[in-house]
Motif scaffolding. Structure first.
Motif, short mmCIF file in Angstrom:
data_model
loop_
_atom_site.label_atom_id
_atom_site.label_comp_id
_atom_site.label_asym_id
_atom_site.label_seq_id
_atom_site.Cartn_x
_atom_site.Cartn_y
_atom_site.Cartn_z
N ALA A 297 -2.23 -10.77 -7.76
CA ALA A 297 -1.69 -12.06 -7.86
C ALA A 297 -1.76 -13.07 -6.91
O ALA A 297 -1.99 -14.22 -6.67
CB ALA A 297 -0.22 -12.22 -8.52
N THR A 298 -1.61 -12.30 -5.82
CA THR A 298 -1.75 -13.13 -4.36
C THR A 298 -3.15 -13.67 -3.83
O THR A 298 -3.41 -14.29 -3.14
CB THR A 298 -1.17 -12.32 -3.14
N ALA A 299 -4.18 -12.67 -4.66
CA ALA A 299 -5.58 -13.09 -4.32
C ALA A 299 -6.06 -14.33 -4.54
O ALA A 299 -5.69 -15.20 -5.49
CB ALA A 299 -6.39 -12.07 -5.09
N ALA A 300 -6.92 -15.00 -3.78
CA ALA A 300 -7.56 -16.30 -3.77
C ALA A 300 -7.98 -16.40 -5.17
O ALA A 300 -8.27 -17.50 -5.82
CB ALA A 300 -8.62 -16.72 -2.89
N GLU B 19 0.57 -5.26 2.59
CA GLU B 19 -0.03 -6.10 1.53
C GLU B 19 -1.57 -6.26 1.48
O GLU B 19 -1.95 -6.86 0.35
CB GLU B 19 0.78 -7.32 1.53
N LEU B 20 -2.14 -5.74 2.33
CA LEU B 20 -3.67 -5.92 2.36
C LEU B 20 -4.00 -4.68 2.33
O LEU B 20 -3.88 -3.60 3.13
CB LEU B 20 -4.22 -6.97 3.11
N ASN B 21 -5.35 -4.24 2.29
CA ASN B 21 -6.16 -3.30 2.21
C ASN B 21 -5.79 -1.99 1.46
O ASN B 21 -5.39 -0.75 2.13
CB ASN B 21 -6.41 -2.83 3.70
N LEU B 22 -5.39 -2.07 0.31
CA LEU B 22 -4.61 -1.33 -0.36
C LEU B 22 -5.31 0.18 -0.75
O LEU B 22 -4.92 1.19 -0.40
CB LEU B 22 -4.23 -1.75 -2.04
N VAL B 23 -6.73 0.08 -0.95
CA VAL B 23 -7.41 1.12 -0.94
C VAL B 23 -7.96 1.93 0.15
O VAL B 23 -7.87 3.22 0.44
CB VAL B 23 -8.97 0.94 -1.77
N GLY B 24 -8.13 1.06 1.44
CA GLY B 24 -8.08 1.66 2.66
C GLY B 24 -6.85 2.46 3.05
O GLY B 24 -7.06 3.65 3.78
N ALA B 25 -5.77 2.08 2.74
CA ALA B 25 -4.52 2.58 2.98
C ALA B 25 -4.48 3.90 2.42
O ALA B 25 -4.01 4.98 2.90
CB ALA B 25 -3.50 1.74 2.81
N PRO C 246 -5.23 -14.34 0.41
CA PRO C 246 -6.19 -13.86 0.91
C PRO C 246 -7.35 -13.56 -0.10
O PRO C 246 -7.05 -13.39 -1.41
CB PRO C 246 -5.71 -12.34 1.10
N ASP C 247 -8.43 -13.06 0.18
CA ASP C 247 -9.61 -12.99 -0.66
C ASP C 247 -9.37 -11.54 -1.50
O ASP C 247 -8.69 -10.57 -0.91
CB ASP C 247 -10.87 -12.78 0.15
N LEU C 248 -9.86 -11.44 -2.57
CA LEU C 248 -9.52 -10.06 -3.35
C LEU C 248 -10.04 -8.83 -2.71
O LEU C 248 -9.63 -7.98 -2.60
CB LEU C 248 -10.18 -10.29 -4.71
N ALA C 249 -11.22 -8.98 -2.13
CA ALA C 249 -11.87 -8.04 -1.31
C ALA C 249 -10.95 -7.72 -0.30
O ALA C 249 -10.77 -6.51 0.01
CB ALA C 249 -13.37 -8.38 -0.80
N GLN C 250 -10.27 -8.45 0.39
CA GLN C 250 -9.28 -8.15 1.42
C GLN C 250 -8.18 -7.49 0.98
O GLN C 250 -7.63 -6.45 1.81
CB GLN C 250 -8.94 -9.40 2.46
N VAL C 251 -7.76 -7.86 -0.21
CA VAL C 251 -6.51 -7.20 -0.55
C VAL C 251 -6.74 -5.97 -1.08
O VAL C 251 -6.00 -4.76 -0.79
CB VAL C 251 -6.01 -7.95 -2.03
N SER D 87 0.61 -1.28 -0.05
CA SER D 87 -0.01 -0.14 0.08
C SER D 87 0.97 1.37 -0.04
O SER D 87 0.63 2.19 -0.72
CB SER D 87 -1.00 -0.05 1.30
N GLY D 88 2.10 1.24 0.54
CA GLY D 88 2.95 2.53 0.69
C GLY D 88 3.36 2.73 -0.63
O GLY D 88 3.48 3.77 -1.01
N ASP D 89 3.75 1.52 -1.57
CA ASP D 89 4.16 2.00 -2.94
C ASP D 89 3.23 2.65 -3.71
O ASP D 89 3.28 3.58 -4.57
CB ASP D 89 4.51 0.40 -3.76
#
Length: 120
Positions: A37-40, A89-95, A73-78, A16-18
């Motif tokens: 690519a990490t998403a389930a 590495e998770l919650n990119l939009v929230g970050a 993780p689930d795509l929604a969690q990513v 998320s920082g990137d």
């Protein structure tokens, strides 16, 4: 005068920082190959072949395993969390929303014009 040009950040966006730094530097969009690519739900099941390795006739470059079947993780969690990951590495939009709020911005276009400083 001048003409507005859309900017897409591509390469080494893993956390998320990137993503936040790319948007703050003026990117309108970002390629999220590795995080997605990490998403389930990702069709590569945790494997990622970067676009830099593409070749029209033969495959080249490295095929990267970015997640195993057990810890995908689930795509929604990513994208939207919640996150228990301390590495970003998770919650990119929230970050991104949190960074904008901490910097005092509620509009993405204004955040793209944030003052930047270089560290020596």
């Amino acid at each position: 005068g001048g003409r507005y040009v859309h900017v897409i950040a591509d390469g080494d966006i893993h956390t998320s920082g990137d993503l936040i730094k790319a948007i703050a530097c003026g990117a309108d969009a970002a390629v999220l190959g590795t995080p997605l690519a990490t998403a389930a739900q990702a069709p590569g099941r945790g494997w990622y072949w970067p676009s830099a390795a593409a070749h029209p006739d033969t495959p080249r470059g490295a095929l990267l395993q970015v997640a195993t079947d057990e810890d995908r993780p689930d795509l929604a969690q990513v994208l939207g969390g919640p996150s228990d990951d301390p590495y970003g590495e998770l919650n990119l939009v929230g970050a991104l929303r949190r960074a904008m709020a901490k910097a005092g911005y509620c509009d993405l276009k204004e955040f793209q014009k944030v003052g930047l400083s270089a560290r020596a």
